[in-house]
Write an enzyme that holds these catalytic residues in place. Structure first.
Site, PDB file in Angstrom:
ATOM      1  N   LYS A   1     -57.471  16.709  54.819  1.00 48.34           N
ATOM      2  CA  LYS A   1     -56.623  17.609  54.026  1.00 48.34           C
ATOM      3  C   LYS A   1     -57.408  18.843  53.559  1.00 48.34           C
ATOM      4  O   LYS A   1     -56.840  19.933  53.465  1.00 48.34           O
ATOM      5  CB  LYS A   1     -56.012  16.867  52.834  1.00 48.34           C
ATOM      6  CG  LYS A   1     -55.053  15.728  53.227  1.00 48.34           C
ATOM      7  CD  LYS A   1     -53.813  16.239  53.936  1.00 48.34           C
ATOM      8  CE  LYS A   1     -52.764  15.123  54.109  1.00 48.34           C
ATOM      9  NZ  LYS A   1     -51.561  15.578  54.808  1.00 48.34           N
TER      10      LYS A   1
ATOM     11  N   SER B   1     -50.367  19.186  52.393  1.00 50.39           N
ATOM     12  CA  SER B   1     -51.734  18.843  52.005  1.00 50.39           C
ATOM     13  C   SER B   1     -51.702  17.609  51.088  1.00 50.39           C
ATOM     14  O   SER B   1     -50.750  16.822  51.114  1.00 50.39           O
ATOM     15  CB  SER B   1     -52.316  20.074  51.297  1.00 50.39           C
ATOM     16  OG  SER B   1     -53.637  19.852  50.888  1.00 50.39           O
TER      17      SER B   1
END
Ligand code: COA
Length: 286
Positions: free
Chosen positions: A166, A148
């Site tokens: 993300k 992420s």
């Protein structure tokens, strides 16, 4: 101290790790950490030359490896890669969804295709990889790590595309952890801060911005690819057997400072470029 000194070699001896985007940067750092603790490591990416180079680095660490050219936007290519990995290294026990694309661009200057491209690589690429590896992960009661970024939960200027992608990954991880937990599959995310020598840092910060960025990192240094690798190996290990649907932030504390310094750096660099362009055009007219 080396990571291999922390984990008995038999822990990872029968593990097959697949790292998407494993040809360079953070993802190669992750792949190397798994190789160092004795896992078999497969990588995919778009560039054969990069993959060949990464494969030699992994083999130098003693790992049995498999490298395959596959773009994570292409589901069939990923499915084919997973099938090949199963034949050459055994069923996938650990999947790292690392492939990502990014650039700095303000939302009003970004084309719809540019926005979609990052969503396709990061978010669709992560779904494609987990979906393609699902049957093998179910068989092995495997572990998934999604890479992420801080942009997932904090707005960063010129990062609307990456932030949306993300944030989607963070939510996907939690949904899959919920759905696949009963099958014994664990899914977590890691949030790296800026990592030394990576394409991401090169694309998002020039030297001046890098200096400003350091001021917003409490530990006052960039991270190292192997430090993200250490998180990945821990999450795959029996020490993390009860961790799923979680996010591990490994950023030197950068998230505590927000994105204001980064935003200021981007705007200053933009203003400097505009001033330079005006001066050049004035010089040409004279
Ligand atoms: N600013 C604005 N738009 C950009 C851009 C930039 N710096 N770079 C690419 N784009 C746009 C292109 O103009 C194109 O849009 P258009 O068709 O409307 O003109 C769209 O994004 C796709 O670009 P393209 O180069 O065709 O895509 P690609 O699939 O070849 O490459 C990228 C994907 C754009 C993400 C490329 O930067 C990449 O390959 N990155 C991989 C490495 C990376 O980013 N690493 C860091 C990860 S943190």
């Amino acid at each position: 101290m080396k990571i291999s000194e922390f984990y008995p070699r038999e822990v990872f001896a029968n593990r097959t790790v697949f790292v998407t985007g494993g040809g360079s940067g953070i993802n190669l750092g992750i792949a190397k950490s798994y190789a160092a603790v004795g896992a078999k490591v497969a990588i995919c990416g778009r560039t054969e030359e990069k993959l060949d180079h990464a494969k030699s680095e992994l083999e130098a660490l003693g790992a049995k490896t498999h490298a395959v050219v596959a773009d994570v936007r292409d589901y069939d290519a990923l499915q084919h890669a997973c099938d090949q990995i199963q034949v050459s290294l055994g069923p996938i026990t650990d999947l790292v969804c690392g492939a990502a694309g990014n650039f700095l661009c303000s939302a009003n200057e970004m084309s719809a295709n540019a926005f979609r491209t990052v969503i396709d690589i990061d978010l669709m690429g992560t779904f494609n990889a987990t979906r393609a590896a699902f049957e093998q992960l179910k068989e092995t009661k495997g572990c998934v790590l999604m890479v992420s970024a801080g942009q997932a939960y904090m707005p960063y200027t010129h990062q609307a595309h990456a932030g949306a992608a993300k944030a989607g990954i963070e939510n996907l991880a939690k949904n899959l952890a919920l759905e696949w937990g009963p099958l014994g599959i664990r899914i977590n995310t890691v949030v790296p801060g800026p990592i030394e020598g990576t394409e991401g840092v090169k694309r998002l910060a020039d030297e001046k911005q890098k200096h400003m960025m350091l001021q917003s990192i409490p530990l006052r240094r960039l991270g190292l690819p192997e430090e993200i690798g250490q998180v990945a190996v821990f999450l795959s290990s029996p020490m993390a057997a009860y961790i799923t649907g979680s996010q591990i932030v490994c950023d030197g504390g950068m998230n505590l400072s927000g994105s204001a310094l980064f935003n200021m750096g981007v705007h200053q660099a933009q203003a400097a470029r505009a001033a330079h362009a005006t001066k050049s055009s004035n010089d040409q007219e004279e």
